[in-house]
Write a protein that holds these residues in place. Structure first.
Motif, PDB file in Angstrom:
ATOM      1  N   GLU A   6      51.038  60.484  39.384  1.00 42.61           N
ATOM      2  CA  GLU A   6      49.696  60.819  38.924  1.00 42.61           C
ATOM      3  C   GLU A   6      48.967  59.576  38.436  1.00 42.61           C
ATOM      4  O   GLU A   6      49.587  58.614  37.970  1.00 42.61           O
ATOM      5  N   SER A   7      47.661  59.636  38.509  1.00 48.06           N
ATOM      6  CA  SER A   7      46.822  58.578  37.951  1.00 48.06           C
ATOM      7  C   SER A   7      45.451  59.163  37.647  1.00 48.06           C
ATOM      8  O   SER A   7      45.127  60.270  38.082  1.00 48.06           O
ATOM      9  N   GLY A   8      44.671  58.393  36.898  1.00 50.78           N
ATOM     10  CA  GLY A   8      43.303  58.812  36.634  1.00 50.78           C
ATOM     11  C   GLY A   8      43.048  59.369  35.259  1.00 50.78           C
ATOM     12  O   GLY A   8      41.900  59.648  34.896  1.00 50.78           O
ATOM     13  N   GLY A   9      44.096  59.543  34.485  1.00 54.30           N
ATOM     14  CA  GLY A   9      43.888  60.025  33.132  1.00 54.30           C
ATOM     15  C   GLY A   9      43.288  58.944  32.254  1.00 54.30           C
ATOM     16  O   GLY A   9      43.138  57.798  32.665  1.00 54.30           O
ATOM     17  N   GLY A  10      42.930  59.335  31.037  1.00 50.18           N
ATOM     18  CA  GLY A  10      42.366  58.368  30.122  1.00 50.18           C
ATOM     19  C   GLY A  10      41.586  59.026  29.012  1.00 50.18           C
ATOM     20  O   GLY A  10      41.692  60.239  28.796  1.00 50.18           O
ATOM     21  N   ALA A  94      45.064  67.072  27.022  1.00 48.76           N
ATOM     22  CA  ALA A  94      46.411  67.512  27.377  1.00 48.76           C
ATOM     23  C   ALA A  94      47.058  66.461  28.260  1.00 48.76           C
ATOM     24  O   ALA A  94      46.396  65.534  28.725  1.00 48.76           O
ATOM     25  N   VAL A  95      48.338  66.653  28.486  1.00 47.97           N
ATOM     26  CA  VAL A  95      49.013  65.905  29.544  1.00 47.97           C
ATOM     27  C   VAL A  95      48.914  66.748  30.809  1.00 47.97           C
ATOM     28  O   VAL A  95      49.279  67.937  30.795  1.00 47.97           O
ATOM     29  N   VAL A 117      45.177  63.010  29.350  1.00 47.87           N
ATOM     30  CA  VAL A 117      43.715  63.125  29.307  1.00 47.87           C
ATOM     31  C   VAL A 117      43.322  63.422  27.868  1.00 47.87           C
ATOM     32  O   VAL A 117      43.799  64.396  27.281  1.00 47.87           O
ATOM     33  N   THR A 118      42.468  62.586  27.319  1.00 48.56           N
ATOM     34  CA  THR A 118      42.000  62.777  25.950  1.00 48.56           C
ATOM     35  C   THR A 118      40.479  62.822  25.952  1.00 48.56           C
ATOM     36  O   THR A 118      39.830  61.891  26.443  1.00 48.56           O
TER      37      THR A 118
END
Length: 121
Positions: A6-10, A94-95, A117-118
């Motif tokens: 996975e990628s793109g969280g932040g 969440a994660v 993701v925050t």
């Protein structure tokens, strides 16, 4: 060995957008679906968000995701799925986990490591 990356969280402000990606490798399964779940601190179970059938691209969303206009899509050439999330709210924090479900046989689940993701208020 199946790998889901996975990628793109932040970190994003409320009202903002993120696009998560999940690249799958290491399998030759012919009938699968892929999707996204999320887990917040203190909750044992992961919450379903959205999924897509690999063969025909049909999609299914949790009511909350559908109401918010989240969109799941796939790129067959890249063996990748995406989750476009707009108008994010703090409760979306969440994660987020990528899931691959194999229909063949008795069915099998595979999971990615998760991406955080925050959403700040």
């Amino acid at each position: 060995q199946v790998q889901l990356v996975e990628s793109g969280g932040g970190l994003v402000q409320a009202g903002g957008s993120l696009r998560l990606s999940c690249a799958a490798s290491g399998h030759t399964f012919s009938d699968i679906r892929m999707g996204w779940f999320r887990q917040t601190p203190g909750k044992e179970q992961r919450e379903f968000v959205a999924r897509i059938r690999w063969s025909d691209g049909s999609t299914y969303y949790a009511d909350s995701a559908k109401a918010r206009g989240f969109t799941i899509s796939r790129d067959k050439d890249k063996n990748t799925i995406y989750l476009q999330m707009n108008k994010l709210k703090p409760e979306d924090t969440a994660v987020y986990y990528c899931n691959l479900y194999r229909y063949e046989g008795t069915g099998s689940d595979y999971w990615g490591q998760g991406t955080q993701v925050t959403v700040s208020s």
